[in-house]
Write an enzyme that holds these catalytic residues in place. Structure first.
Site, PDB file in Angstrom:
ATOM      1  N   HIS A 102       1.221   2.030  -3.397  1.00 47.74           N
ATOM      2  CA  HIS A 102       0.161   2.816  -4.034  1.00 47.74           C
ATOM      3  C   HIS A 102       0.589   4.271  -4.190  1.00 47.74           C
ATOM      4  CE1 HIS A 102      -3.204  -0.210  -2.741  1.00 47.74           C
ATOM      5  NE2 HIS A 102      -2.259  -0.746  -3.483  1.00 47.74           N
TER       6      HIS A 102
ATOM      7  N   ASP B 127       0.879  -1.175   0.000  1.00 47.40           N
ATOM      8  CA  ASP B 127       0.000   0.000   0.000  1.00 47.40           C
ATOM      9  C   ASP B 127       0.911   1.218   0.000  1.00 47.40           C
ATOM     10  OD1 ASP B 127      -2.199   1.869   0.553  1.00 47.40           O
ATOM     11  OD2 ASP B 127      -3.333   0.102   1.163  1.00 47.40           O
TER      12      ASP B 127
END
Length: 408
Positions: A261, A227
């Site tokens: 991300h 992430d």
């Protein structure tokens, strides 16, 4: 110290006793020597340094019973839940140091996310119902003491969480495979994260999430995450507004970001606001890195984000946009709280390959304001930039695919 390799109870007890003895003596160092040590939750006290020596691996149990319930914060909301793997609350002068490894064995927890690619299948338990219940409790103003989760709710614990602490140091260690967020300082003051390596490709395995933190340095760290690499936060929705504690005065420098991300991200839980973030001399490069600099917010969160300075960032590859702001994140435009982003300065960014240079999307009643991109080069761009509901976007010596541009 009385610890026994691969004996959770013996090692946890030995570490806890050593920490309490150091605290009672006014402070000291607890040494994890070379070897493989299996432990449950560890709680640090004021004046104590947990030193994980080179050659030592502190491996955390995958049994939820080894993590007692504590008052903590989960995705920007306060609750009672499983203790983080390493936890401190209300302490000062605390540290985790050394060249050893902290292994969260996150694979055993990741299916709780409800993600098929992390092992969840129909019929298995997951966090989704409890996550929604927690958020609804916060919106209704249910007292934190009544937001009791833990067993049967499947909200994964954070890996390292310092909460309400002052003078925190995390230096030298390698952290891998967190159950959820990896490094999570909350409501802290004067935090240093230095020469740390974070690896983990599970769901929500952010590298470092400063939340409602004042005065923090993150330097010479490496992130390779499932992430966001670094995600700056200040509480979610009603809970963030109730506490009203912004994150401010954050310096990020000389770090390396690979998969993730986003490289440096602000959001999405920023209801308490974010002020004064400085990013410089960082390197970001991966086909699996979505964005280099990312802002995410919406009209459920609200929150003011301003005074963001990014300089001398080198980007090899990003799979989406080099710079992005999305005020439609998750719940999007519905909600009565105005997200605000203003006074952003991005200078001397060099991007070798990114699908888009810029993707900036404000809202009709909440435009992005005063956003300057200066002396930046974007190469390998294959899609046009998106600029929507932005006032005061300034370009100064900006090139896209070798061509100077005055507008995006």
């Amino acid at each position: 110290m009385g610890a026994v390799a691969d004996d959770v109870a013996a090692t946890t007890t030995a570490i806890s006793r050593a920490i309490e003895a150091c605290a009672a003596a006014g402070g000291g160092r607890v040494l994890i020597p070379p070897g493989r040590w299996l432990s449950g939750a560890i709680r640090l006290r004021s004046g104590v340094e947990l030193h994980v020596a080179e050659g030592a691996t502190l491996v955390f149990s995958t049994d939820p019973a080894h993590y007692p319930l504590v008052a903590t914060r989960w995705e920007g909301v306060e609750l009672i839940n499983y203790s983080p793997l390493i936890f401190a609350d209300g302490e000062r002068d605390v540290a985790i140091t050394g060249r050893g490894v902290l292994d969260g064995q996150g694979q055993a927890w990741w299916s709780w996310s409800g993600g098929h690619r992390f092992g969840w299948r129909p019929g298995l338990p997951d966090q989704r119902k409890a996550r929604q219940a927690l958020f609804e409790m916060a919106e209704r103003g249910v007292p934190v003491a009544e937001r009791i989760f833990g067993e049967g709710h499947y909200l994964r614990p954070m890996m390292v969480q310092f909460q309400n602490c002052a003078n925190v140091l995390i230096e030298g260690v390698t952290l891998r495979d967190a159950p959820c967020w990896t490094l999570h300082p909350v409501l802290c003051r004067d935090v240093i994260v230095r020469d740390v390596r974070v690896f983990g490709h599970g769901p929500n395995t952010d590298g470092c999430d400063p939340e409602s933190v004042e005065s923090m340095l993150i330097e010479r760290c490496a992130f390779d995450c499932g992430d966001d690499c670094i995600a700056i936060k200040s509480g979610r929705n009603a809970d963030g507004r109730r506490l009203a504690r912004p994150t401010r005065d954050i310096l990020i420098q000389d770090c390396v970001m690979k998969d993730g991300h986003g490289g440096v991200v602000i959001g999405s839980e920023v209801s308490g606001g974010v002020d004064n973030v400085f990013v410089r001399r960082c390197t970001m490069d991966s086909d699996q890195l979505w964005y280099a600099i990312r802002f995410k917010n919406n009209a459920m969160r609200g929150g003011r984000v301003e005074n963001i300075y990014v300089r001398d960032v080198s980007v090899g590859r990003v799979s989406r946009a080099a710079i992005t702001c999305d005020f439609n994140y998750e719940e999007g435009a519905k909600g009565g709280f105005t997200p605000m982003l203003r006074k952003v300065r991005i200078e001397r960014m060099r991007v070798r390959a990114g699908a888009q240079a810029v993707d900036l999307q404000g809202l009709p009643l909440a435009p992005i304001e005063d956003f300057q991109i200066k002396d930046c080069q974007f190469e390998g761009v294959t899609r046009p930039s998106v600029v929507s509901h932005v006032t005061g976007l300034t370009l100064d010596r900006v090139e896209v695919n070798g061509r100077a541009v005055a507008a995006l």
